[in-house]
Scaffold this active site. Sequence first.
Site, PDB file in Angstrom:
ATOM      1  N   GLU A   1       0.818  -1.212   0.000  1.00 34.72           N
ATOM      2  CA  GLU A   1       0.000   0.000   0.000  1.00 34.72           C
ATOM      3  C   GLU A   1       0.856   1.268   0.000  1.00 34.72           C
ATOM      4  O   GLU A   1       0.518   2.256  -0.662  1.00 34.72           O
ATOM      5  CB  GLU A   1      -0.956  -0.008   1.193  1.00 34.72           C
ATOM      6  CG  GLU A   1      -2.125  -0.969   1.057  1.00 34.72           C
ATOM      7  CD  GLU A   1      -1.733  -2.430   1.266  1.00 34.72           C
ATOM      8  OE1 GLU A   1      -2.492  -3.322   0.844  1.00 34.72           O
ATOM      9  OE2 GLU A   1      -0.650  -2.665   1.858  1.00 34.72           O
TER      10      GLU A   1
ATOM     11  N   HIS B   1     -10.246  -5.763   9.093  1.00 33.44           N
ATOM     12  CA  HIS B   1     -10.801  -5.538   7.755  1.00 33.44           C
ATOM     13  C   HIS B   1     -12.204  -4.927   7.813  1.00 33.44           C
ATOM     14  O   HIS B   1     -12.959  -5.033   6.847  1.00 33.44           O
ATOM     15  CB  HIS B   1     -10.889  -6.861   6.974  1.00 33.44           C
ATOM     16  CG  HIS B   1      -9.587  -7.543   6.746  1.00 33.44           C
ATOM     17  ND1 HIS B   1      -8.887  -8.164   7.751  1.00 33.44           N
ATOM     18  CD2 HIS B   1      -8.848  -7.700   5.617  1.00 33.44           C
ATOM     19  CE1 HIS B   1      -7.780  -8.696   7.255  1.00 33.44           C
ATOM     20  NE2 HIS B   1      -7.726  -8.421   5.960  1.00 33.44           N
TER      21      HIS B   1
END
Length: 339
Positions: free
Chosen positions: A72, A141
């Site tokens: 990321e 998540h």
Amino acid sequence: MTLTQSTLAAVETTVMTYAEAIREALALAMAADPAVFLMGEDVGTYGGAFGVTGELMHQVGADRIRDTTISELGIVGLGVGAAMTGMRPIVEIQFSDFTAQAMDQIANQAAKIHFMLGGAVNVPMVIRAPGGSGTGAAAQHSQSLEAWFVHVPGLKVVMPATADDAKGLLLAAIDDPNPVMFLEHKLLYKTTGDVSVGSARIPLGVAAVRREGTDLTIIATGIEVSRSMEAAEELAKIGISAMVVDPRTLKPLDTDTILRTVKATGRVLLVQEAVRTLGFMSEISAIIAESDAFTHLRAPIKRLAGLDIPIPYAPKLERAAVPQVEDIVQAATDLVREW
């Protein structure tokens, strides 16, 4: 300016899912501007972790839909560099939780370069990130992290709650010369709604009054908008008229609409999925308290938010951790009947 439900009455629409609306916005933006491209993990051949990009790579080519490595920090860094050199990158972070890996590039690079270089360079980049609970994905998540990004000067933050908003706001975000965090709720991807035909933009910083009401104003974001609309239907059955307001963009924020609607009813319930402590609704509460709307209140400002806990994996506990329709109904009922 405020958007009401009747505003779209004369606009030609078609029914599509929230995910399809995002895909259409991506396709339209790429067709209109060769500088626009998308990159992220599994966005190409696989079609995205939630199927949002679908077959788009086969329509526009692998040079416009780029699969990346699992990094990321690297993905967002590439986006910042591309934006600085004239491209308009759209970065997809597979889960918004993973923005934690890229916060240096988001908060210290993308958000600040324009200011640190005296306005000589812009960073026209959109970061799309699905968030929220309800999918059984557990604590790492399932978070709602919008307050992180709103706290960073230089970032714009968008939370579309409908399919039409997902399309129109994404097109506007891609046009914007600033870095934009575009936060999508995972449970909304399969929901359907009327979506405007064509390339109409919805301006950033314009709230939507989803439902008119006289007894209280419910201000909600993300998934809590549809839950608040459902709650308003239930409240109407017991004689309580609830107005529902969706800010749509958290920064820039349409404070005029928020304050006007609070003044109109004299009661306000602020609903967010994110944890209560220092959440975005705390800022809205402060804005109301510091304005002349405060003198119009007939009851204390009330917040309804997620519990200050990591999102549980067990389905019943996960559901109990964030506001549901029945919680909104109860909170609104208490607010009206006690005050």
